[in-house]
Design a protein around this motif. Structure first.
Motif, PDB file in Angstrom:
ATOM      1  N   VAL A  93      30.273  45.987  37.629  1.00 17.02           N
ATOM      2  CA  VAL A  93      29.987  46.045  36.235  1.00 17.02           C
ATOM      3  C   VAL A  93      29.572  44.443  36.062  1.00 17.02           C
ATOM      4  CG1 VAL A  93      30.880  46.050  33.938  1.00 17.02           C
ATOM      5  CG2 VAL A  93      31.470  47.763  35.669  1.00 17.02           C
ATOM      6  N   GLY A  94      30.372  43.402  36.666  1.00 14.84           N
ATOM      7  CA  GLY A  94      29.823  41.883  36.279  1.00 14.84           C
ATOM      8  C   GLY A  94      28.694  41.785  36.747  1.00 14.84           C
ATOM      9  N   LEU A  95      28.285  42.104  37.974  1.00 15.81           N
ATOM     10  CA  LEU A  95      27.122  41.946  38.562  1.00 15.81           C
ATOM     11  C   LEU A  95      25.829  42.592  37.910  1.00 15.81           C
ATOM     12  CD1 LEU A  95      27.902  42.352  42.633  1.00 15.81           C
ATOM     13  CD2 LEU A  95      27.240  40.307  41.263  1.00 15.81           C
ATOM     14  N   TRP A  96      25.913  43.772  37.281  1.00 15.18           N
ATOM     15  CA  TRP A  96      25.103  44.310  36.399  1.00 15.18           C
ATOM     16  C   TRP A  96      24.707  43.468  35.248  1.00 15.18           C
ATOM     17  CZ3 TRP A  96      25.295  46.196  31.314  1.00 15.18           C
ATOM     18  CH2 TRP A  96      24.011  46.576  30.926  1.00 15.18           C
ATOM     19  N   GLY A 140      43.118  41.482  37.867  1.00 15.44           N
ATOM     20  CA  GLY A 140      42.259  41.580  38.952  1.00 15.44           C
ATOM     21  C   GLY A 140      40.999  42.105  38.334  1.00 15.44           C
ATOM     22  N   GLY A 141      40.871  42.955  37.401  1.00 15.44           N
ATOM     23  CA  GLY A 141      39.619  43.733  36.995  1.00 15.44           C
ATOM     24  C   GLY A 141      39.078  42.390  36.064  1.00 15.44           C
ATOM     25  N   ALA A 142      39.818  41.700  35.520  1.00 16.42           N
ATOM     26  CA  ALA A 142      39.094  40.601  34.708  1.00 16.42           C
ATOM     27  C   ALA A 142      38.432  39.525  35.667  1.00 16.42           C
ATOM     28  CB  ALA A 142      39.922  39.809  33.553  1.00 16.42           C
ATOM     29  N   GLY A 143      39.021  39.173  36.789  1.00 17.74           N
ATOM     30  CA  GLY A 143      38.697  38.355  37.708  1.00 17.74           C
ATOM     31  C   GLY A 143      37.152  38.981  38.321  1.00 17.74           C
ATOM     32  N   GLY A 144      37.280  40.277  38.751  1.00 19.95           N
ATOM     33  CA  GLY A 144      36.220  40.812  39.155  1.00 19.95           C
ATOM     34  C   GLY A 144      35.099  40.830  38.302  1.00 19.95           C
ATOM     35  N   PHE A 145      35.075  41.160  37.238  1.00 18.91           N
ATOM     36  CA  PHE A 145      33.996  41.054  36.104  1.00 18.91           C
ATOM     37  C   PHE A 145      33.539  39.729  35.866  1.00 18.91           C
ATOM     38  CE2 PHE A 145      32.490  40.468  31.709  1.00 18.91           C
ATOM     39  CZ  PHE A 145      31.502  41.537  31.801  1.00 18.91           C
ATOM     40  N   LEU A 146      34.550  38.549  35.576  1.00 18.34           N
ATOM     41  CA  LEU A 146      33.783  37.323  35.575  1.00 18.34           C
ATOM     42  C   LEU A 146      33.276  36.782  37.030  1.00 18.34           C
ATOM     43  CD1 LEU A 146      36.548  35.595  33.484  1.00 18.34           C
ATOM     44  CD2 LEU A 146      34.327  36.344  32.729  1.00 18.34           C
ATOM     45  N   GLY A 147      33.896  37.239  38.009  1.00 19.92           N
ATOM     46  CA  GLY A 147      33.106  36.809  39.153  1.00 19.92           C
ATOM     47  C   GLY A 147      31.831  37.405  39.290  1.00 19.92           C
ATOM     48  N   GLY A 148      31.535  38.584  39.061  1.00 15.63           N
ATOM     49  CA  GLY A 148      30.122  39.371  38.910  1.00 15.63           C
ATOM     50  C   GLY A 148      29.260  38.836  38.190  1.00 15.63           C
ATOM     51  N   ALA A 149      29.658  38.384  36.664  1.00 16.72           N
ATOM     52  CA  ALA A 149      28.902  38.181  35.764  1.00 16.72           C
ATOM     53  C   ALA A 149      28.410  36.544  35.562  1.00 16.72           C
ATOM     54  CB  ALA A 149      29.471  38.536  34.337  1.00 16.72           C
ATOM     55  N   ALA A 150      29.715  35.765  35.973  1.00 15.17           N
ATOM     56  CA  ALA A 150      29.412  34.374  36.151  1.00 15.17           C
ATOM     57  C   ALA A 150      29.845  33.486  37.427  1.00 15.17           C
ATOM     58  CB  ALA A 150      30.225  33.738  34.914  1.00 15.17           C
ATOM     59  N   GLY A 151      30.125  34.272  38.374  1.00 17.54           N
ATOM     60  CA  GLY A 151      30.401  33.619  39.715  1.00 17.54           C
ATOM     61  C   GLY A 151      31.939  32.973  39.607  1.00 17.54           C
ATOM     62  N   LEU A 152      32.663  33.273  38.452  1.00 14.30           N
ATOM     63  CA  LEU A 152      34.074  32.908  38.361  1.00 14.30           C
ATOM     64  C   LEU A 152      35.046  33.846  38.207  1.00 14.30           C
ATOM     65  CD1 LEU A 152      32.938  30.038  35.717  1.00 14.30           C
ATOM     66  CD2 LEU A 152      33.559  29.610  38.138  1.00 14.30           C
ATOM     67  N   PRO A 153      35.569  34.140  39.431  1.00 11.17           N
ATOM     68  CA  PRO A 153      36.659  35.032  39.495  1.00 11.17           C
ATOM     69  C   PRO A 153      38.172  34.679  39.192  1.00 11.17           C
ATOM     70  CG  PRO A 153      36.100  34.517  41.803  1.00 11.17           C
ATOM     71  CD  PRO A 153      35.117  34.084  41.013  1.00 11.17           C
ATOM     72  N   GLY A 154      38.048  33.011  39.552  1.00  6.34           N
ATOM     73  CA  GLY A 154      39.500  32.643  39.449  1.00  6.34           C
ATOM     74  C   GLY A 154      40.179  32.327  38.047  1.00  6.34           C
ATOM     75  N   PRO A 155      39.401  32.122  37.091  1.00  4.02           N
ATOM     76  CA  PRO A 155      40.368  31.710  35.833  1.00  4.02           C
ATOM     77  C   PRO A 155      41.160  32.785  35.529  1.00  4.02           C
ATOM     78  CG  PRO A 155      38.007  31.210  35.466  1.00  4.02           C
ATOM     79  CD  PRO A 155      38.042  31.891  36.856  1.00  4.02           C
ATOM     80  N   PRO A 156      40.879  34.072  35.184  1.00  6.27           N
ATOM     81  CA  PRO A 156      42.212  35.060  34.837  1.00  6.27           C
ATOM     82  C   PRO A 156      43.217  35.001  35.983  1.00  6.27           C
ATOM     83  CG  PRO A 156      40.009  36.088  34.636  1.00  6.27           C
ATOM     84  CD  PRO A 156      39.706  35.058  35.574  1.00  6.27           C
ATOM     85  N   VAL A 157      42.970  34.789  37.344  1.00  7.61           N
ATOM     86  CA  VAL A 157      44.166  34.663  38.128  1.00  7.61           C
ATOM     87  C   VAL A 157      44.929  33.503  38.022  1.00  7.61           C
ATOM     88  CG1 VAL A 157      44.648  35.141  40.732  1.00  7.61           C
ATOM     89  CG2 VAL A 157      42.621  36.437  39.556  1.00  7.61           C
ATOM     90  N   ILE A 158      44.076  32.206  37.985  1.00  3.27           N
ATOM     91  CA  ILE A 158      44.807  31.251  37.744  1.00  3.27           C
ATOM     92  C   ILE A 158      45.799  31.225  36.492  1.00  3.27           C
ATOM     93  CG2 ILE A 158      44.465  28.747  37.436  1.00  3.27           C
ATOM     94  CD1 ILE A 158      41.753  28.881  39.063  1.00  3.27           C
ATOM     95  N   VAL A 159      45.213  31.513  35.497  1.00  4.36           N
ATOM     96  CA  VAL A 159      45.979  31.584  34.320  1.00  4.36           C
ATOM     97  C   VAL A 159      47.220  32.526  34.331  1.00  4.36           C
ATOM     98  CG1 VAL A 159      45.859  32.298  31.739  1.00  4.36           C
ATOM     99  CG2 VAL A 159      44.327  30.890  32.864  1.00  4.36           C
ATOM    100  N   PHE A 160      46.895  33.692  34.927  1.00  7.37           N
ATOM    101  CA  PHE A 160      48.195  34.786  35.357  1.00  7.37           C
ATOM    102  C   PHE A 160      49.350  33.861  36.107  1.00  7.37           C
ATOM    103  CE2 PHE A 160      49.258  37.164  39.324  1.00  7.37           C
ATOM    104  CZ  PHE A 160      50.330  37.870  38.957  1.00  7.37           C
TER     105      PHE A 160
END
Length: 255
Positions: A93-96, A140-160
């Motif tokens: 979804v993020g890549l789309w 993990g889903g938030a990380g996947g979406f941000l990773g696909g849309a902006a290349g940044l999967p880390g922020p949600p996981v780091i905050v977690f």
């Protein structure tokens, strides 16, 4: 392949991109995160969004390898499996979304997300309640979406992980393995959807050496007793990279 290598070495701004890869490797090596936060704001100044994301994924396949075996041993495996399950669902979804936005929008998104991440970390904002397994899937889903849309999967996981009961070594290990696994999943999804372009992948492979050297340096200087110092340095580097990536610095926006 020689043709692709020649084109990769002719990339405008390649010295800056190589420097960004090396510094990103150092930050990743001693903090467990930060590759994309450091690299993408710089790379997005010289290549299209999908290229930037694919190049950092290709670079990250080999770059963190010296630190991955130990990170897998130290990390919390159940958390990782739940995070990856969320990524698998949300990454496409993020890549789309990524393929539907203007390059300047991508550059603003990357820089603003990086700066916002620093603000959250610097202010010590964290979730105070109990973290349940469904929440980990969602993170993990938030990380996947941000990773696909902006290349940044880390922020949600780091905050977690700021809210988790794990110690610094486990947090560093889980973050490192998660980001490595995300890169593998990203490349797999791009391949399955026929969007795995060869040139940005080769650019990423060219950047593997500086990233690998950076990871070795960062891993060698890591010391849990000096975690605050390392993170402070990482925050400053990320901030400088994020600010440099804002489109208004370059006349006319994206080069």
């Amino acid at each position: 392949m020689p043709d692709l290598l020649t084109q990769a070495l002719a990339l405008p701004g390649l010295p800056w991109v190589i420097l960004a890869a090396f510094v990103a490797g150092i930050v990743r090596g001693f903090s467990g995160f930060g590759t994309a936060l450091v690299y993408l704001p710089v790379a997005a100044q010289f290549m299209p969004p999908v290229w930037a994301i694919l190049s950092v994924a290709a670079m990250d396949i080999l770059g963190p390898l010296p630190n991955i075996p130990n990170a897998i041993k130290v990390g919390h495996k159940r958390d990782l499996m739940r995070l990856f399950a969320g990524v698998i669902v949300a990454l496409p979804v993020g890549l789309w979304v990524l393929t539907s936005v203007d390059p300047d929008v991508f550059r603003y998104a990357v820089s603003i997300l990086a700066i916002g991440m620093l603000g959250i970390l610097g202010l010590g904002m964290r979730y105070r309640g109990q973290i349940t397994p469904p929440m980990v899937y969602g993170i993990g889903g938030a990380g996947g979406f941000l990773g696909g849309a902006a290349g940044l999967p880390g922020p949600p996981v780091i905050v977690f992980y700021m809210a988790s009961p794990h110690g610094p070594s486990v947090i560093r290990a889980n973050t490192m393995v998660f980001l490595f696994g995300y890169d593998l999943l990203l490349i797999a999804v791009l391949a399955v959807t026929s969007r795995l372009e060869p040139l940005p992948f080769v650019i990423g492979l060219v950047l593997t050496l500086p990233a690998l050297l950076g990871n070795i340096v960062g891993g060698a200087i890591f010391n849990p007793d000096r975690e605050r110092t390392y993170r402070a340095v990482a925050y400053v580097i990320i901030a400088m990279s994020a600010l440099s990536g804002l489109p208004f610095w370059s006349e006319g926006g994206h080069p």
